[in-house]
Design an enzyme around this catalytic site. Structure first.
Site, PDB file in Angstrom:
ATOM      1  N   GLY A   8       0.817  -1.214   0.000  1.00 53.19           N
ATOM      2  CA  GLY A   8       0.000   0.000   0.000  1.00 53.19           C
ATOM      3  C   GLY A   8       0.847   1.258   0.000  1.00 53.19           C
ATOM      4  N   THR A  10       1.364   3.350   2.387  1.00 56.43           N
ATOM      5  CA  THR A  10       2.123   3.585   3.627  1.00 56.43           C
ATOM      6  C   THR A  10       2.779   2.326   4.164  1.00 56.43           C
ATOM      7  OG1 THR A  10       0.510   5.289   4.211  1.00 56.43           O
ATOM      8  CG2 THR A  10       1.968   4.555   5.968  1.00 56.43           C
ATOM      9  N   GLU A  71      -6.360  -4.777  -6.536  1.00 57.05           N
ATOM     10  CA  GLU A  71      -6.471  -4.434  -5.106  1.00 57.05           C
ATOM     11  C   GLU A  71      -7.867  -4.661  -4.515  1.00 57.05           C
ATOM     12  OE1 GLU A  71      -5.162  -0.433  -4.328  1.00 57.05           O
ATOM     13  OE2 GLU A  71      -5.668  -0.544  -2.198  1.00 57.05           O
ATOM     14  N   GLY A 122      -6.045   7.674   6.696  1.00 56.18           N
ATOM     15  CA  GLY A 122      -4.920   7.507   7.617  1.00 56.18           C
ATOM     16  C   GLY A 122      -3.755   8.437   7.294  1.00 56.18           C
ATOM     17  N   GLY A 123      -3.573   8.710   6.020  1.00 59.34           N
ATOM     18  CA  GLY A 123      -2.515   9.649   5.621  1.00 59.34           C
ATOM     19  C   GLY A 123      -2.795  11.049   6.146  1.00 59.34           C
ATOM     20  N   ILE A 125      -4.346  11.624   8.983  1.00 58.03           N
ATOM     21  CA  ILE A 125      -3.976  11.570  10.408  1.00 58.03           C
ATOM     22  C   ILE A 125      -2.476  11.847  10.543  1.00 58.03           C
ATOM     23  CG2 ILE A 125      -3.748  10.093  12.455  1.00 58.03           C
ATOM     24  CD1 ILE A 125      -6.254   8.576  11.518  1.00 58.03           C
TER      25      ILE A 125
HETATM   26  P1  ATP Z   1      -3.553   2.594   0.601  1.00 58.17           P
HETATM   27  O1  ATP Z   1      -4.429   1.367   0.735  1.00 58.17           O
HETATM   28  O2  ATP Z   1      -4.349   3.860   0.688  1.00 58.17           O
HETATM   29  O3  ATP Z   1      -2.615   2.518  -0.553  1.00 58.17           O
HETATM   30  P2  ATP Z   1      -2.067   1.441   2.825  1.00 58.17           P
HETATM   31  O4  ATP Z   1      -2.555   0.119   2.340  1.00 58.17           O
HETATM   32  O5  ATP Z   1      -0.601   1.578   3.023  1.00 58.17           O
HETATM   33  O6  ATP Z   1      -2.565   2.613   1.884  1.00 58.17           O
HETATM   34  P3  ATP Z   1      -3.008   0.997   5.517  1.00 58.17           P
HETATM   35  O7  ATP Z   1      -1.793   0.202   5.813  1.00 58.17           O
HETATM   36  O8  ATP Z   1      -4.310   0.293   5.572  1.00 58.17           O
HETATM   37  O9  ATP Z   1      -2.845   1.800   4.176  1.00 58.17           O
HETATM   38  O10 ATP Z   1      -3.117   2.230   6.544  1.00 58.17           O
HETATM   39  C1  ATP Z   1      -2.122   3.223   6.614  1.00 58.17           C
HETATM   40  C2  ATP Z   1      -2.415   4.108   7.796  1.00 58.17           C
HETATM   41  O11 ATP Z   1      -2.359   3.333   8.990  1.00 58.17           O
HETATM   42  C3  ATP Z   1      -1.419   5.229   8.005  1.00 58.17           C
HETATM   43  O12 ATP Z   1      -1.757   6.359   7.249  1.00 58.17           O
HETATM   44  C4  ATP Z   1      -1.533   5.480   9.505  1.00 58.17           C
HETATM   45  O13 ATP Z   1      -2.611   6.335   9.802  1.00 58.17           O
HETATM   46  C5  ATP Z   1      -1.862   4.111  10.064  1.00 58.17           C
HETATM   47  N1  ATP Z   1      -0.723   3.348  10.630  1.00 58.17           N
HETATM   48  C6  ATP Z   1      -0.872   2.267  11.445  1.00 58.17           C
HETATM   49  N2  ATP Z   1       0.304   1.779  11.828  1.00 58.17           N
HETATM   50  C7  ATP Z   1       1.249   2.563  11.263  1.00 58.17           C
HETATM   51  C8  ATP Z   1       2.671   2.557  11.292  1.00 58.17           C
HETATM   52  N3  ATP Z   1       3.357   1.655  12.005  1.00 58.17           N
HETATM   53  N4  ATP Z   1       3.330   3.486  10.563  1.00 58.17           N
HETATM   54  C9  ATP Z   1       2.654   4.393   9.848  1.00 58.17           C
HETATM   55  N5  ATP Z   1       1.304   4.455   9.788  1.00 58.17           N
HETATM   56  C10 ATP Z   1       0.602   3.555  10.482  1.00 58.17           C
HETATM   57 MG    MG Z   2      -4.301  -0.503   1.403  1.00 57.05          MG
END
Ligand code: ATP
Ligand code: MG
Length: 266
Positions: A8, A10, A71, A122-123, A125
């Site tokens: 993802g 992040t 996805e 989450g980004g 946040i």
């Molecule tokens: P997307 O699906 O939008 O491409 P992603 O799959 O990477 O992104 P998730 O992993 O579901 O997204 O969630 C990312 C969010 O989770 C971050 O933006 C943050 O708010 C939170 N988060 C939880 N644990 C962490 C961590 N260890 N480091 C950074 N962010 C974290």
């Molecule tokens: Mg994701």
């Protein structure tokens, strides 16, 4: 054995299936090389399926055969597995994935339709918390937010209708970050963090309950790493979803839905 990897924006999530039980792991997307090394050291002989926005990128670094899985298909497949593990049989529900961004789907039997999304996730946040407080570590942000008071930052309906009976619940937020005392007394860091998370929670749950009403379903399944250790977000989202007549469902390991779905892809 097989492995699903959800790369993802992040976090890179792993679901490794040996003899029917899953091992989970995550790496920051900024350390993709570490994640690739982990795969090369640990997943010899595994069938590897990749999903997520950075899967093509991840695949190009991986010196192993793999398949790419779309996805949303992977996420919906993974969520069906997690629901069945929890003994929840639900044919039709809203799925709200609060990742870096937020994506909302109506899942119905073996089909799903994307009903919308929002860039508030989450980004937001992470980014707004950093801009307002200088803090950048997820755990520190969510822990501090637990001690925060939103009342010092957000304007509620009750603030506006002070002294009279409001037409809607007084404790609802009328304006995120709109508290009239803002500027007079500087808000504490933890108050700002609680309000950032509150705004994200209210935004994603508002969009989700509208989607639930439109789809005539009563349950919203919330997933994504944004809920991990984040009680402030969970409480805001569950509270507002319930207030609007729907039920919020959180699943253990929900943030691994994409990785699980990829692992199960055939
Ligand atoms: P997307 O699906 O939008 O491409 P992603 O799959 O990477 O992104 P998730 O992993 O579901 O997204 O969630 C990312 C969010 O989770 C971050 O933006 C943050 O708010 C939170 N988060 C939880 N644990 C962490 C961590 N260890 N480091 C950074 N962010 C974290
Ligand atoms: Mg994701």
């Amino acid at each position: 054995f097989n492995a699903g990897i959800d790369a993802g924006g992040t976090l890179i999530k792993f679901a490794v299936n040996r003899n029917g039980t899953y091992e989970f792991r995550k790496f920051p997307a900024s350390q993709m090389d570490k994640a690739v090394s982990w795969v090369n050291a640990r997943l010899d002989g595994a069938d590897i399926n990749l999903t997520g926005g950075r899967s093509a990128n991840f695949g190009s670094l991986l010196g192993k055969p793999h398949r790419l899985v779309p996805e949303f298909d992977a996420t919906c497949q993974g969520i069906r597995y997690l629901l069945s593990e929890e003994g929840i049989s639900e044919d039709s529900f809203i799925l709200c994935n609060v990742g870096t961004g937020t994506s909302i789907h109506h899942v119905k039997k073996d089909q799903y339709t994307r009903v919308g999304g929002t860039g508030v996730g989450g980004g937001t946040i992470m980014g707004l918390s950093y801009l307002l407080t200088g803090m950048q570590h997820y755990e520190e942000i969510v822990e501090s937010a637990k001690r925060g008071k939103r009342d010092n930052v957000d304007l509620t309906v009750g603030h506006i209708y002070e002294g009279s009976v409001p037409p809607i619940a007084a404790e609802l937020t009328a304006s995120n970050f709109g508290h009239p005392n803002l500027g007079n007394s500087p808000a504490k860091k933890e108050d700002l963090l609680a309000s950032v998370i509150g705004m994200v929670g209210e935004t994603v749950s508002t969009a989700s309950v509208l989607a639930a009403a439109e789809a005539r379903v009563s349950r919203v399944v919330y997933i994504g790493s944004s809920f991990v250790q984040n009680e402030v977000l969970r409480d805001v989202v569950a509270g507002y979803t319930k207030f609007r007549g729907a039920e919020a469902v959180y699943l253990p390991n929900g943030e691994f839905s994409g990785a699980i779905g990829a692992a199960r892809w055939s």
